[in-house]
Design a protein around this motif. Structure first.
Motif, PDB file in Angstrom:
ATOM      1  N   THR A 565     -34.372 -34.832 -51.612  1.00 20.95           N
ATOM      2  CA  THR A 565     -34.411 -34.161 -52.910  1.00 20.95           C
ATOM      3  C   THR A 565     -35.804 -34.207 -53.545  1.00 20.95           C
ATOM      4  O   THR A 565     -35.968 -33.899 -54.720  1.00 20.95           O
ATOM      5  N   GLN A 566     -36.772 -34.577 -52.758  1.00 20.10           N
ATOM      6  CA  GLN A 566     -38.138 -34.581 -53.307  1.00 20.10           C
ATOM      7  C   GLN A 566     -38.527 -33.154 -53.694  1.00 20.10           C
ATOM      8  O   GLN A 566     -38.116 -32.198 -53.049  1.00 20.10           O
ATOM      9  N   LYS A 628     -43.711 -21.470 -34.783  1.00 19.84           N
ATOM     10  CA  LYS A 628     -43.167 -22.831 -34.622  1.00 19.84           C
ATOM     11  C   LYS A 628     -43.047 -23.538 -35.968  1.00 19.84           C
ATOM     12  O   LYS A 628     -42.106 -24.296 -36.198  1.00 19.84           O
ATOM     13  N   ASN A 629     -44.030 -23.297 -36.827  1.00 15.07           N
ATOM     14  CA  ASN A 629     -43.962 -23.911 -38.153  1.00 15.07           C
ATOM     15  C   ASN A 629     -42.787 -23.364 -38.950  1.00 15.07           C
ATOM     16  O   ASN A 629     -42.112 -24.103 -39.668  1.00 15.07           O
ATOM     17  N   ILE A 630     -42.563 -22.057 -38.806  1.00 16.75           N
ATOM     18  CA  ILE A 630     -41.450 -21.437 -39.536  1.00 16.75           C
ATOM     19  C   ILE A 630     -40.120 -22.015 -39.039  1.00 16.75           C
ATOM     20  O   ILE A 630     -39.234 -22.340 -39.834  1.00 16.75           O
ATOM     21  N   GLN A 631     -40.023 -22.148 -37.716  1.00 18.52           N
ATOM     22  CA  GLN A 631     -38.796 -22.737 -37.153  1.00 18.52           C
ATOM     23  C   GLN A 631     -38.583 -24.155 -37.675  1.00 18.52           C
ATOM     24  O   GLN A 631     -37.474 -24.558 -38.012  1.00 18.52           O
ATOM     25  N   MET A 632     -39.692 -24.910 -37.742  1.00 16.97           N
ATOM     26  CA  MET A 632     -39.568 -26.288 -38.227  1.00 16.97           C
ATOM     27  C   MET A 632     -39.062 -26.310 -39.678  1.00 16.97           C
ATOM     28  O   MET A 632     -38.189 -27.106 -40.028  1.00 16.97           O
ATOM     29  N   LEU A 633     -39.592 -25.412 -40.503  1.00 12.29           N
ATOM     30  CA  LEU A 633     -39.173 -25.385 -41.908  1.00 12.29           C
ATOM     31  C   LEU A 633     -37.701 -25.000 -42.028  1.00 12.29           C
ATOM     32  O   LEU A 633     -36.957 -25.582 -42.822  1.00 12.29           O
ATOM     33  N   ALA A 634     -37.279 -24.024 -41.200  1.00 14.33           N
ATOM     34  CA  ALA A 634     -35.872 -23.615 -41.226  1.00 14.33           C
ATOM     35  C   ALA A 634     -34.991 -24.804 -40.835  1.00 14.33           C
ATOM     36  O   ALA A 634     -33.952 -25.057 -41.448  1.00 14.33           O
ATOM     37  N   GLU A 635     -35.451 -25.540 -39.838  1.00 12.65           N
ATOM     38  CA  GLU A 635     -34.666 -26.694 -39.405  1.00 12.65           C
ATOM     39  C   GLU A 635     -34.581 -27.747 -40.518  1.00 12.65           C
ATOM     40  O   GLU A 635     -33.517 -28.327 -40.761  1.00 12.65           O
ATOM     41  N   LEU A 636     -35.711 -27.976 -41.191  1.00 17.56           N
ATOM     42  CA  LEU A 636     -35.698 -28.948 -42.291  1.00 17.56           C
ATOM     43  C   LEU A 636     -34.702 -28.530 -43.367  1.00 17.56           C
ATOM     44  O   LEU A 636     -33.990 -29.354 -43.933  1.00 17.56           O
ATOM     45  N   GLU A 637     -34.667 -27.241 -43.633  1.00 14.88           N
ATOM     46  CA  GLU A 637     -33.739 -26.756 -44.659  1.00 14.88           C
ATOM     47  C   GLU A 637     -32.293 -26.998 -44.220  1.00 14.88           C
ATOM     48  O   GLU A 637     -31.461 -27.462 -45.004  1.00 14.88           O
ATOM     49  N   ASN A 638     -32.032 -26.711 -42.932  1.00 14.58           N
ATOM     50  CA  ASN A 638     -30.694 -26.972 -42.397  1.00 14.58           C
ATOM     51  C   ASN A 638     -30.312 -28.442 -42.498  1.00 14.58           C
ATOM     52  O   ASN A 638     -29.152 -28.788 -42.683  1.00 14.58           O
ATOM     53  N   LEU A 639     -31.333 -29.292 -42.355  1.00 12.12           N
ATOM     54  CA  LEU A 639     -31.065 -30.728 -42.397  1.00 12.12           C
ATOM     55  C   LEU A 639     -30.879 -31.232 -43.828  1.00 12.12           C
ATOM     56  O   LEU A 639     -30.643 -32.413 -44.054  1.00 12.12           O
ATOM     57  N   LEU A 641     -33.149 -30.545 -46.670  1.00 15.50           N
ATOM     58  CA  LEU A 641     -34.280 -30.616 -47.603  1.00 15.50           C
ATOM     59  C   LEU A 641     -34.280 -29.389 -48.503  1.00 15.50           C
ATOM     60  O   LEU A 641     -33.853 -28.311 -48.092  1.00 15.50           O
ATOM     61  N   THR A 642     -34.778 -29.574 -49.714  1.00 12.66           N
ATOM     62  CA  THR A 642     -34.807 -28.450 -50.654  1.00 12.66           C
ATOM     63  C   THR A 642     -36.141 -27.739 -50.563  1.00 12.66           C
ATOM     64  O   THR A 642     -37.148 -28.269 -51.002  1.00 12.66           O
ATOM     65  N   LEU A 643     -36.117 -26.530 -50.004  1.00 10.80           N
ATOM     66  CA  LEU A 643     -37.354 -25.764 -49.915  1.00 10.80           C
ATOM     67  C   LEU A 643     -37.466 -24.783 -51.071  1.00 10.80           C
ATOM     68  O   LEU A 643     -38.401 -24.009 -51.155  1.00 10.80           O
ATOM     69  N   ARG A 644     -36.456 -24.832 -51.933  1.00 10.32           N
ATOM     70  CA  ARG A 644     -36.459 -23.946 -53.088  1.00 10.32           C
ATOM     71  C   ARG A 644     -37.011 -24.721 -54.276  1.00 10.32           C
ATOM     72  O   ARG A 644     -36.756 -25.917 -54.421  1.00 10.32           O
ATOM     73  N   ARG A 645     -37.789 -24.031 -55.079  1.00  8.60           N
ATOM     74  CA  ARG A 645     -38.350 -24.717 -56.250  1.00  8.60           C
ATOM     75  C   ARG A 645     -37.254 -25.011 -57.254  1.00  8.60           C
ATOM     76  O   ARG A 645     -36.423 -24.157 -57.547  1.00  8.60           O
TER      77      ARG A 645
END
Ligand code: AMP
Ligand code: ZN
Length: 732
Positions: A565-566, A628-639, A641-645
């Motif tokens: 939730t950072q 690859k970076n985009i895939q990593m971010l998508a994976e983080l979101e699935n896991l 993490l909040t990528l939304r402001r």
């Protein structure tokens, strides 16, 4: 007059000018305003105390500046506004010192000092000698002339007879007064000597900046001070925060115009220039010793005079001792505490205190006989350069690290030393097998000063910089304007590990109990292979590892869970995109609603954002164009993490609602992030740069260009940390 009454009188004048929002009505009034500013400079730079706030000082300063602009004919060279000079586009002029600048004879131990004491007594006709002992500042020497109380010229030592005229640069040294009340002593012109130094702290910051710009750092503050004094751009000199310590008067002439140079001992023959005490001294901005007008007859007296005239002389560090034992004690005392001083000293200087006795002892062609340097044990050592290891950092930068035979330097054993980059190796002419001189300046990281080419046998080998990454073997690249070779394989193991370490670090996702050691260990054990892996750790396996009890595994799991939730800006910073520091990450986070929005921005669009130049823009662009970076971010979101402001957390009705804030420099009480959070909690908004939209700039120590910029926009209120806290207290 007592100090207290004196200060009251000046504060009254200060308040008068702060209240009256008018400009001076005449040159005489302008001079009073200048004196008020000088008084506060003296309080601040000399006595380390602020009697008014920075914004108040700035207001007074601007008042004077505006008046001087309208009355250019009445600007005096010693006006506080006249520190900033024009850049030089020619060589420095050569000037001749009024009295040659000699070097000092050296001593290294107590027995040297006993010998010297014996000889000095002999030369003085076997009479008692009193000594004055003071630090030997390790900087660049300077010689300064004041005429009629005004600084008129400063010069470097040069060859001792002639030096470079660096007057414009010396005016940038804030603890060096542009005007000093020597006339109180009946002095018309005076040449004083001292050392210009860069404090350890300023030096550290300066080196960090050099390295960030891909330039090799300097070995010690002495080199930094000497180099800075000879720069062509006075404004840059100002930014580097030099300080001056004054310890010698080499020439004096009286107001009656009888000049008394003293070519023998470099010290004026004080008998000739004695003046009677005057009863009423003019009101000066210095505090103590009113009414004194005798030129001192001792060296320690001279140091006191310099101090009273507003110079940083070693009055608090010096000791006057009648016997050589006291001298030795004081030398030992300072050798023991040299690491605790904010500036570098490389020894002590022992001087015969009585100026008549100094005359009696005289000098050789090289050095005075009445003074001797006591050198501390060297902070340098020699060793052999055995090998070079190449380490790969988070951004792929390949840093050569010299492995030397371990050598003890000032109580610390040094075995490896960063040698920064290929250019540095060339510049220092380093070869494998070389004897090298290693220096450790205070707490500063050790450096190789030079190789000793004279000791080469012919068997030394060139240091060959690898063409491929020592970890992943892919080809290394170097950008045209950089000295650093990089591995650009994003999957390079070394970089992957460093990136994970960065991601979990304090200013990024701040996963407590997940440090560098754990990341390396998990990586080596195959438990962790990339950033998303942090959120897929096999805690069952981890609990079987040595050193992982139930409790610590649970703590780790919790800390990782909490990090999900950072806020977005921490994730952006944690990605370790080159050139994207915390400030840029925060700014980016405010401009988007979802992290993947950045994928759609072009370099041009990125450059439209505040404070983003072409380098930063293309680095961000490159990162988000990499699939690859985009895939990593998508994976983080699935896991999870909040990528939304997060929705703007402005507190409605808070008194700071709608107000904008920006911080610069190091705060002393608050962490920057906490200070920002406090403003946001009260309804304020944090901006990422100085603009007319900004309401408050909060200024900590070592504030940089933001402060300069903000001063030019009159609507911005500049606050100290203290004032900021008051504002919050008042508002909550
Ligand atoms: P050296 O260069 O080793 O012969 O040492 C002489 C130099 O020490 C002088 O030229 C000054 O620049 C410097 N120095 C530093 N502190 C002092 C001090 N307190 N008194 C005299 N010289 C000093
Ligand atoms: Zn690599």
């Amino acid at each position: 007059m007592t100090d207290y009454a004196h200060i009251q009188e000046w504060m009254e004048k200060t308040r008068f000018w702060l209240m009256e929002e008018k400009s001076p009505g005449s040159p005489a009034e302008a001079e009073i305003l200048r004196d008020v500013l000088r008084f506060h400079e003296y309080q601040y730079y000399h006595l380390d105390r602020a009697l008014i706030t920075d914004p108040e000082y700035d207001r007074l300063y601007k008042m004077l500046e505006a008046w001087e602009k309208a009355n250019p004919g009445s600007v005096t060279p010693d006006s506080p506004t006249q520190r900033v000079g024009k850049s030089l586009n020619t060589q420095f002029a050569t000037v001749t010192h009024l009295v040659p600048m000699l070097s000092l004879d050296n001593s290294y131990n107590a027995s040297d000092l006993y010998d010297w004491d014996r000889k000095a007594k002999e030369l003085a006709g076997n009479s008692m000698i009193e000594y004055c002992i003071e630090p030997k500042y390790d900087g660049a020497s300077i010689s300064i002339i004041y005429e009629n109380d005004v600084l008129v010229r400063s010069a470097t030592r040069g060859d001792g007879v002639q030096g470079d005229d660096i007057t414009v640069n010396s005016r940038q040294i804030r603890n060096l007064p542009l005007r000093a009340p020597f006339s109180r002593y009946g002095i018309q012109s005076i040449e004083i000597r001292g050392e210009v130094v860069m404090t350890k702290k300023a030096f550290e910051g300066f080196n960090l900046q050099l390295m960030e710009n891909g330039q090799p750092p300097l070995a010690n503050p002495r080199n930094a001070a000497a180099g800075t004094l000879r720069m062509k751009d006075p404004a840059e000199v100002g930014r580097r925060k030099l300080e001056a310590f004054l310890y010698h008067v080499s020439y004096v002439s009286q107001i009656s115009n009888t000049q008394i140079p003293n070519s023998n001992s470099q010290i004026p023959n004080s008998k000739n220039i004695l003046k009677e005490d005057s009863t009423e001294a003019p009101l000066e901005f210095g505090v103590s010793n009113f009414g004194i007008s005798k030129i001192p007859t001792t060296h320690s007296g001279m140091l006191q005079m310099l101090w009273d005239c507003g110079f940083r002389s070693p009055v608090h560090e010096m000791k006057v001792s009648a016997g050589i034992e006291g001298v030795i004690d004081h030398c030992n005392l300072y050798e023991a505490k040299r690491d605790d001083l904010p500036y570098e000293i490389d020894g002590m200087v022992v001087k015969v205190n009585n100026l008549d006795q100094q005359d009696q002892l005289g000098m050789t062609t090289h050095h005075p006989r009445w003074a001797i340097a006591y050198k501390f044990k060297a902070r340098q050592g020699t060793s052999r350069l055995r090998g070079v290891e190449f380490q790969v950092g988070r951004t792929g930068a390949v840093t050569p690290v010299a492995k030397i035979d371990p050598v003890g330097i000032g109580g610390v054993t040094v075995g490896s030393i960063s040698i920064h980059n290929e250019d540095y190796i060339k510049e220092k002419d380093l070869k494998l097998g070389d004897t090298v001189v290693v220096e450790r300046a205070g707490d500063v990281i050790p450096q190789i000063v030079r190789s000793v080419a004279e000791l080469r046998t012919g068997t030394e080998k060139e240091i060959v910089f690898p063409q491929t990454c020592p970890v992943c073997q892919s080809a290394l690249y170097k950008e045209a304007d950089e000295a650093v070779w990089r591995c650009i394989n994003v999957e390079c193991e070394a970089q992957v590990v460093e990136r994970i370490i960065h991601f979990v670090s304090k200013d990024a996702l701040d996963i407590r109990s997940f440090g560098e050691q754990q990341v390396r260990r998990f990586y080596e054990l195959g438990l962790l292979k990339d950033i998303p892996g942090i959120y897929k750790l096999d805690f069952d396996r981890i609990s079987t590892l040595e050193g992982f009890g139930k409790k610590s595994v649970e703590n780790l799991r919790l800390a990782i869970e909490q990090s999900k939730t950072q806020p977005l800006h921490r994730i952006i910073y944690g990605l370790g995109i080159r050139h994207v520091g915390e400030t840029t990450a925060k700014m980016l986070a405010q401009r988007i609603t979802h992290l993947l929005d950045l994928k759609a921005l072009t370099v041009d669009q990125l450059m439209q954002l505040e404070d983003i130049g072409p380098k930063v823009a293309s680095s961000i662009y490159g990162f988000f164009q990499n699939i690859k970076n985009i895939q990593m971010l998508a994976e983080l979101e699935n896991l999870g993490l909040t990528l939304r402001r997060a929705e703007q957390t402005t507190v409605e009705g808070g008194k700071l609602e709608g107000q904008t804030f920006l911080f610069t420099g190091t705060l002393s009480k608050l962490k920057r992030s906490d200070a920002e959070a406090m403003a946001e909690k009260a309804g304020g908004k944090i901006l990422s740069g100085v603009s007319s939209k900004l309401n408050y700039l909060i200024v900590g120590e070592d504030a940089g260009s933001k402060l300069e910029k903000a001063k030019k926009i009159p609507t911005i209120r500049i606050l100290t940390e203290e004032e900021y806290l008051n504002l919050l207290a008042y508002d909550n």
